[in-house]
Write a protein that holds these residues in place. Sequence first.
Motif, PDB file in Angstrom:
ATOM      1  N   LEU A 160      24.709  -4.085  -9.168  1.00  0.00           N
ATOM      2  CA  LEU A 160      23.340  -3.736  -8.767  1.00  0.00           C
ATOM      3  C   LEU A 160      23.244  -2.226  -8.539  1.00  0.00           C
ATOM      4  O   LEU A 160      24.001  -1.645  -7.766  1.00  0.00           O
ATOM      5  CB  LEU A 160      22.974  -4.489  -7.486  1.00  0.00           C
ATOM      6  CG  LEU A 160      21.516  -4.373  -7.015  1.00  0.00           C
ATOM      7  CD1 LEU A 160      20.535  -4.933  -8.041  1.00  0.00           C
ATOM      8  CD2 LEU A 160      21.341  -5.095  -5.675  1.00  0.00           C
ATOM      9  N   ASP A 163      20.713   1.072  -7.678  1.00  0.00           N
ATOM     10  CA  ASP A 163      19.430   1.543  -7.154  1.00  0.00           C
ATOM     11  C   ASP A 163      19.393   3.056  -7.317  1.00  0.00           C
ATOM     12  O   ASP A 163      20.195   3.761  -6.718  1.00  0.00           O
ATOM     13  CB  ASP A 163      19.281   1.146  -5.679  1.00  0.00           C
ATOM     14  CG  ASP A 163      17.890   1.454  -5.142  1.00  0.00           C
ATOM     15  OD1 ASP A 163      16.988   1.762  -5.964  1.00  0.00           O
ATOM     16  OD2 ASP A 163      17.710   1.396  -3.919  1.00  0.00           O
ATOM     17  N   GLY A 164      18.490   3.527  -8.137  1.00  0.00           N
ATOM     18  CA  GLY A 164      18.438   4.968  -8.395  1.00  0.00           C
ATOM     19  C   GLY A 164      19.705   5.433  -9.083  1.00  0.00           C
ATOM     20  O   GLY A 164      20.093   4.882 -10.105  1.00  0.00           O
ATOM     21  N   VAL A 169      24.741  -0.084  -5.587  1.00  0.00           N
ATOM     22  CA  VAL A 169      24.548  -0.556  -4.217  1.00  0.00           C
ATOM     23  C   VAL A 169      25.343  -1.824  -3.917  1.00  0.00           C
ATOM     24  O   VAL A 169      25.634  -2.118  -2.763  1.00  0.00           O
ATOM     25  CB  VAL A 169      23.060  -0.757  -3.844  1.00  0.00           C
ATOM     26  CG1 VAL A 169      22.366   0.584  -3.744  1.00  0.00           C
ATOM     27  CG2 VAL A 169      22.344  -1.655  -4.833  1.00  0.00           C
ATOM     28  N   VAL A 224      14.752  -7.087  -9.893  1.00  0.00           N
ATOM     29  CA  VAL A 224      15.052  -5.717 -10.364  1.00  0.00           C
ATOM     30  C   VAL A 224      14.131  -5.316 -11.510  1.00  0.00           C
ATOM     31  O   VAL A 224      13.479  -6.154 -12.137  1.00  0.00           O
ATOM     32  CB  VAL A 224      16.523  -5.613 -10.816  1.00  0.00           C
ATOM     33  CG1 VAL A 224      17.465  -5.987  -9.687  1.00  0.00           C
ATOM     34  CG2 VAL A 224      16.799  -6.461 -12.054  1.00  0.00           C
ATOM     35  N   ASP A 225      14.083  -4.019 -11.772  1.00  0.00           N
ATOM     36  CA  ASP A 225      13.239  -3.486 -12.845  1.00  0.00           C
ATOM     37  C   ASP A 225      13.831  -3.770 -14.219  1.00  0.00           C
ATOM     38  O   ASP A 225      13.122  -4.069 -15.165  1.00  0.00           O
ATOM     39  CB  ASP A 225      13.101  -1.957 -12.702  1.00  0.00           C
ATOM     40  CG  ASP A 225      12.471  -1.582 -11.382  1.00  0.00           C
ATOM     41  OD1 ASP A 225      11.541  -2.286 -10.968  1.00  0.00           O
ATOM     42  OD2 ASP A 225      12.923  -0.599 -10.772  1.00  0.00           O
ATOM     43  N   GLY A 231      22.882   6.186 -13.147  1.00  0.00           N
ATOM     44  CA  GLY A 231      21.812   5.194 -13.129  1.00  0.00           C
ATOM     45  C   GLY A 231      20.857   5.243 -14.306  1.00  0.00           C
ATOM     46  O   GLY A 231      20.064   4.333 -14.504  1.00  0.00           O
TER      47      GLY A 231
END
Length: 467
Positions: free
Chosen positions: A17, A19-20, A24, A42-43, A439
């Motif tokens: 996972l 994030d940015g 994470v 999630v996106d 990312g």
Amino acid sequence: TGGTVVSATGRGAADVLVDGERIVALLEPGSTVLGANLAETVDTVIDASGKYVIPGGIDAHTHMSMPFGGTTAADDFETGTRAAAWGGTTMIIDFAVQKFGERVPESLQTWHDMAAGQCAVDYSFHQIIGEVNKESLAELRRLPDEGITSYKLFMAYPGVFYSDDAQILRAMQTGADTGLLTMMHAENGPAIDVLVEQLLAQGKTDPYYHGVARAWQLEEEATHRAIMLADLTGAPLYVVHVSAKQAVAQLAAARDRGRNVFGETCPQYLYLSLEDNLGAPGFEGAKWVCSTPLRSREEEHQNQVWQALRTNDLQMVSTDHCPFCMKGQKDMGIGDFSKIPNGIGSVEHRMDLMYQGVVDGRITLERWVEITSTTPARMFGLYGRKGVLAPGADADIVVYDPNGHTSIGLGKTHHMNMDHSAWEGYEIDGHVDVVLSRGKVVVADGEYRGRKGDGKFVRRDQCQYLI
Ligand code: URP
Ligand code: ZN
Ligand code: ZN
């Protein structure tokens, strides 16, 4: 999702996972996040089913835009780091070169100016000290303030970057005192120059004689001398581009005595040889002129170097990426091998070439990750942010397809700024599928999706590999 996450210490099914710019969490496959399926939370989902998910490669030895041998390395920071990204390398450590008569901070600034805003992936520098004297020793002490924790000396190339034993001793004393890692190009340059002169006088001008002049005895001797001076001063030592089995034995002996002595090798010393490559007909061998040189097939260097990678007598693999074109660069040495600019370009191929070592049963999958990413991160003070897929780390991630295939070097299939490839015809039983740099997806579906300036300068801590 769905891939096998591989680290230096093991492998297992996990989703990663992001994030940015950061990782994470590593999740059990099928986990829910905030009570919902991952796909709903999630996106973006990247399907890694049937593939390996590894920390991005770190190539700790490159020379973008390096002025050398009367010309300049053909890849600049833009083309070189983009090629790195294509090949699953998400960070390079290049060399800022202090020229004779120049101040160290000036030279570092020159390299910052060349790289800033140009890079596809993150980067750092080692500092080459081209002239050891009172001023440069004082400047060496201030490198950690700049986020630079390693510097390099040359026992080769008299008249260019060369340091004599007195200079090496003084630099190592300062390096030890400052907590810097001393990197060494270990070849006896003055002795090599005598052999070069004698070979040329005998009319032996072909590229092949580059390898004859740079005899393994002169690598072994310099490696030994560097180890002894490091021993005396307490400086941790990292020997670059190790190729001779006798030099490997010197490193192994020092490590057996408990010393902080390390070594890297490069793909060319694992696959290519003096006879088959440097000795190619006509002037073709110039493609494989690099220093240290390719070693003789007969003397079994390659097997010993692979073995050392397994036993940790050598800790990691970098490329020494220093590309020159045949036309207008390497061809300066037609009729005089000593005028061929030294260097091979492989920054794009390191992850693939070393993965082939896994397929061929030379190293394990975990060791592949260790020698291409995790150890480079630890060696050069980046571990935690780089070199590992763990919460808090930069999301520099490669999805590697073991069922894919890569044909190296044929025609224009590589992205390095070179008119040839030293790896023409190499076939890899694997493929870099998706590459994330902090990312951001920079390579996917056979397309480059990043842009120059994505890559930022990374300040480094001290070596995290000391015993
Ligand atoms: O042939 C090489 N290795 N060229 C780059 C300079 C160096 O010695 O690392
Ligand atoms: Zn070197
Ligand atoms: Zn180099």
